[in-house]
Design a protein around this motif. Structure first.
Motif, PDB file in Angstrom:
ATOM      1  N   HIS A 180       0.834  -1.203   0.000  1.00  0.00           N
ATOM      2  CA  HIS A 180       0.000   0.000   0.000  1.00  0.00           C
ATOM      3  C   HIS A 180       0.869   1.254   0.000  1.00  0.00           C
ATOM      4  O   HIS A 180       0.614   2.203  -0.739  1.00  0.00           O
ATOM      5  N   ASP A 198       2.559   1.761  -3.338  1.00  0.00           N
ATOM      6  CA  ASP A 198       1.584   2.139  -4.368  1.00  0.00           C
ATOM      7  C   ASP A 198       1.110   3.577  -4.224  1.00  0.00           C
ATOM      8  O   ASP A 198       0.743   4.208  -5.202  1.00  0.00           O
ATOM      9  N   THR A 199       1.066   4.081  -2.996  1.00  0.00           N
ATOM     10  CA  THR A 199       0.430   5.385  -2.803  1.00  0.00           C
ATOM     11  C   THR A 199       1.406   6.507  -2.457  1.00  0.00           C
ATOM     12  O   THR A 199       1.043   7.672  -2.546  1.00  0.00           O
TER      13      THR A 199
END
Lengths: 668, 293
Positions: free
Chosen positions: B90, B93-94
């Motif tokens: 996560h 990805d962010t």
């Protein structure tokens, strides 16, 4: 064309950074300018007289004022010029304050920028044309959407001033959430006792047309001239014939199949019902989802007992069209349900609080019904699971409010007060009971509000714990509340008999769809948006549509009532004149060059662009072109910028005016 | 496509019965999987206490490896490994900033990571109907308390569970396998986790509460999907009993072991003999294990 230029010092606001006499001298030399002058306060009476005098003496055709933003004094100067015989649209404002003096320090460069700004305005005004304001008639009748306390107040105010009002309510009775409440803070007077006289007044008022069990289906038109379609849902009871005797309700064999909406699911109601005894109008509705006749074609007990023959199973929804000049939105709120949600629901809920899982975990409105004399327990505080009085009760504030990760970022505002009230009512009714309140902060701003909370703590001995609750679970018939006391800095565990959650206030169901229907903005939570948070708090950006009550944001009864009266006053201002005047700054289509691509129609935010068929003198079709409905056009200029063939122009901001402004800068 | 299997350290040591039950159960379902070649430590509880970047980079290294080896889906039975892998995924990805730091550290460009599943999600991927269809032994005599603990249902929003406070996904698998589930209150309460060594008293206190509540609500056994939860509830139980003679001992099984029982897999292959609280007396009394296929 003879142009006059007037430079305002605005005291020191402009004069300190801009050499105003120098700007006036430079302006006087500009082509077309026959007179230029500077003065300390041009907006003052002597300042305005200066302009008027110059217009007369120098026979001016156009005026440029170098002053503050046109938002402030454009109207003032237009009026002054108009009274001296110059068309108000021959006046241009050069913004020497916000766009120049306030944002610069250096006098020399600020002065030369000010001269440029004046030159731009002078070049533009040369292309200005005298314009006449658009006049539209006003239908002096209002539509109020929502029959809670806000809608009731707004309707009564407008009707009291002598104008017709249509009050539309989607439920079978008016009264809204206020009719469900037990007592009201901070005076603890009975909610129904103060509300029901207002409801009756609405019903009896000759100027109010009450349409309950109805919903607004379509709205067309514009300020002063709305056409509204209202769907009158069928009650399956003829309203003309029904006397409200209640025999049908008494005899309905379906007693326990439907849970009462009015009692928030804590009691049952028959298939044919009025929501509560004081309902207005006192005419029942058949709930076709539980009625035996509608399910199997049998029963018809209500038909048999009705002496007036008012039951009509074949009655259908009716559409009613109305023309109104103003609309007041008063659709109110509902409580955020923290019940288990479907997986795709956008809000996560609070599974750890066990609402919907444990019967004795209730929300604020449910507690109101338990505390209300007209409620399922006749006002005795009895917990739903075993109907025993809870000896220990826990109230939890901010469930969903002020909690961005799980609920909403905003404060629901009324919960601190109603929780204090709930705890107080509980202590008044269960004398040996213990009441705890978990809170984040106490927000009790309002007349006698803080005192009310202190009274709950000091006189009634309600125990306030600052902290959040992490979990509620059932153990040996008790609800175990695990939380934190952030003042003592320790974990707390309370074994209670009942829990009341102050869940967040959210907009009423379908509020955003209604907003789209009406063409008014709403915020990310679905609350209706006012046009200016301070100076125009009850108006929407769409003319003639006003806001009242909790549809705008969480608010309590006094605030809702005040806002409703304010909205009514705004509608009455509108009804004060027979015709409305609006600025003629609207788009206009050149029909000769328009190719009928209708890109303008796609981009128009106000649905102001229509299609118009051009025919030759023999009546044969030539082409279809765009046509601007000047009543709807707000003069934003989007169509103007979009048109590929340059066929749309914005009056007052035509291309040659804009080019003149640009060239004025380029020439230097 | 084969699943990538990330066992993590626990499944090669204290929780090897979790590993063996995963392998044998998945082979029964004809699920093809390969261990990620050259996998390394996920960082678990120690990395994030040391350095945030390290705690992202250690799982990231395994995500990169899995991607290189062509896995589109990776399952990590250990809840801590699962948690570290999804958190790292996560974050990469962010957060562009972290991503570029990770790329520098691992000297490799990042495109995407495989989907990460825990064991409960893997069973949902296999299909609840498939589990029911393969059932050979009737488990309806068993009443299970499904215990999720913390890491399986966190962080909020990215772990893919239905509700991180009141999850029900494990119950669905247990029901599909034919056992009964009980309603209880402590399915996501803290077991004490890694205080197990340094503050055993805390772990015993917290774990006792969990065991108490499971028993009070009528459970015969507790089902877990986390080696840490298992060791705290199973290994510490005898000591808890010593200090609280009143409590009844309750077997703690891995979810894979329960499903394995339903499939009729021999108990030794499932590692049921490796628990501190022997589940066999319970299973023998409630099930007809001898009749298993």
């Amino acid at each position: 064309m003879k142009i006059g230029v007037f430079i305002c010092h605005c005291g020191e606001n402009i004069g300190k950074t801009v050499d105003c006499p120098k700007v006036a001298r430079a302006s006087a030399l500009m082509p077309g300018v026959v007179y230029a002058e500077d003065y300390k306060y041009m907006c003052s009476d002597p300042g305005q007289n200066l302009i008027k005098q110059a217009i007369k003496e120098k026979e001016l055709d156009a005026v440029v004022v170098g002053s503050c933003s046109p938002h402030m004094h454009e109207k003032t100067f237009r009026k002054a010029c108009s009274s001296a015989g110059v068309n108000p649209f021959m006046v241009e404002i050069a913004n020497l304050r916000e766009h120049c003096s306030w944002i610069h320090n250096d006098i020399n460069s600020a002065t030369s920028k000010a001269i440029d700004l004046i030159r731009i305005a002078v070049e533009k005004v040369k292309f200005n044309e005298p314009l006449i304001p658009i006049r539209v008639p006003v239908t002096k009748k209002a539509l109020v959407i929502g029959g809670g306390i806000s809608g009731i107040q707004a309707a009564l105010d407008i009707a009291g001033a002598g104008y017709q009002v249509i009050l539309v309510e989607k439920e079978p009775s008016i009264g809204g959430h206020m009719s469900q409440l037990s007592e009201t803070f901070p005076t603890l007077d009975c909610s129904q006792c103060i509300l029901t006289p207002r409801m009756v007044e609405v019903y009896q008022h000759p100027n109010i047309k009450l349409m309950t069990y109805s919903e607004v289906q379509n709205v067309e038109g514009f300020i002063g001239n709305f056409k509204v379609t209202i769907r009158k849902k069928t009650r399956h009871v003829n309203e003309e014939l029904c006397t409200g005797c209640g025999d049908c309700i008494q005899k309905c064999p379906i007693k326990k199949n439907a849970s009462s909406e009015f009692d928030e699911g804590l009691a049952k109601r028959p298939a044919i019902y009025v929501p509560f005894p004081q309902a207005v109008p006192n005419i029942p509705v058949i709930d076709t989802s539980v009625c035996t006749y509608f399910k199997s074609g049998k029963c018809q007990m209500c038909v048999k007992v009705c002496g007036r023959g008012a039951i009509d199973f074949k009655q259908e929804d009716r559409l009613v069209e109305e023309e109104v000049g103003a609309i007041i939105i008063a659709t109110g709120y509902k409580l955020y349900s923290i019940d288990k949600k479907p997986d795709d629901y956008i809000y996560k809920g609070y599974g750890e609080y066990g609402y919907g899982q444990y019967k004795d975990v209730v929300n604020g409105l449910q507690f109101e019904r338990l505390a209300s004399a007209s409620g399922p327990t006749a006002g005795e505080i009895l917990r739903p699971s075993d109907k025993k009085p809870p000896k220990k009760i826990v109230f939890i504030q901010c469930v969903g409010s002020r909690d961005e990760s799980k609920g909403f970022s905003y404060c629901s505002k009324i919960c601190c007060m109603y929780t204090a009230k709930h705890a107080m009512l509980y202590k008044h009714k269960v004398h040996d009971g213990e009441a705890y309140v978990f809170y984040m902060d106490i927000r009790a701003g309002g007349k006698m509000y803080e005192e009310f909370v202190r009274r709950a703590i000091e006189e009634d001995g309600v125990k306030y714990i600052r902290g959040r609750v992490s979990r509620i679970y059932e153990d040996c018939g008790k609800l175990i509340i695990k939380g934190e006391d952030t003042i003592a800095g320790e974990a707390v565990e309370i074994d209670a008999d009942m829990v009341v959650l102050a869940t967040a206030m959210i907009p009423q169901e379908n509020a955003s769809q209604l907003a789209q229907l009406l063409g008014v903005p709403y915020d990310k939570h679905g609350f209706f948006q006012e046009v200016h948070p301070k100076l125009r708090p009850v108006e929407t950006s769409t003319g003639g549509i006003f806001l009242a009550g909790a549809c705008h944001s969480p608010r309590d009864i006094p605030e809702s009532v005040a806002m409703a009266s304010a909205a009514a006053a705004k509608a009455l201002v509108l009804f004060g004149s027979d015709v409305l005047e609006r600025e003629p700054v609207v788009a206009k289509v050149n029909e000769t060059t328009c190719a009928g691509c209708f890109y303008c129609q796609k981009v128009c935010a106000y649905s102001a662009i229509e299609r118009k068929v051009l025919k030759n003198r023999n009546g044969n079709f030539i082409k279809e072109v765009a046509y601007v409905n000047s009543s709807l056009c707000q003069g934003c200029g989007t169509c103007n910028a979009t048109c590929p063939s340059k066929s749309v122009e914005l009056i007052g901001f035509k291309d040659d005016q804009i080019f003149a402004e640009i060239l004025a800068l380029a020439e230097v | 496509m084969n699943y990538g299997y990330y066992p993590g350290c626990s499944l090669t040591g204290t929780a090897k019965e979790f590993d063996s039950s995963v392998r044998v159960v998945l082979s029964k379902f004809n699920v093809r999987f390969d261990e990620i070649n050259d996998w390394s430590c996920c960082g678990a509880s120690s990395a994030h206490a040391t350095n945030h970047l390290l705690s992202v980079a250690l799982p990231a290294k395994n995500l990169f490896l899995a991607k290189q080896q062509g896995f589109e889906k990776v399952f990590a039975p250990c809840a801590a490994c699962f948690n570290k892998l999804i958190s790292s995924k996560h974050e990469i990805d962010t957060n562009k900033n972290i991503r570029s730091k990770i790329e520098d550290l691992l000297e490799e460009k990042y495109s995407s990571s495989p989907e990460i599943l825990n064991i409960v999600q893997l069973f949902h991927n296999i299909g609840l109907n498939e589990i029911t269809a393969q059932k050979h032994v009737d488990l309806s005599g068993l009443k299970a308390a499904c215990y999720y603990g913390c890491l399986l249902v966190r962080p909020n929003d990215i772990n893919g569970t239905d509700d991180n406070e009141e999850p029900t996904t494990m119950e669905k698998v247990v029901s599909a396998a034919g056992a009964k589930t009980v309603k209880w209150n402590f399915k996501t309460e803290c077991c004490g986790a890694s205080h197990s060594i340094a503050h055993t008293d805390i772990v015993e206190k917290l774990s006792k509460k969990i065991i108490d509540d499971a028993e009070k609500n009528g459970a015969d056994l507790i089902i877990v999907a986390c080696p840490m939860c298992h060791s705290n509830l199973d290994m510490r139980q005898l000591n808890i009993k010593k200090h609280n003679p009143g409590i009844k001992l309750i077997p703690v099984l891995y979810l894979t072991q329960l499903v394995g029982l339903a499939l009729g897999i021999e108990e030794k292959k499932l590692g049921l003999n490796l628990h501190f609280i022997d589940p066999m007396p319970l299973l023998k009394s409630k099930l007809k294990i001898e009749a298993a296929v």
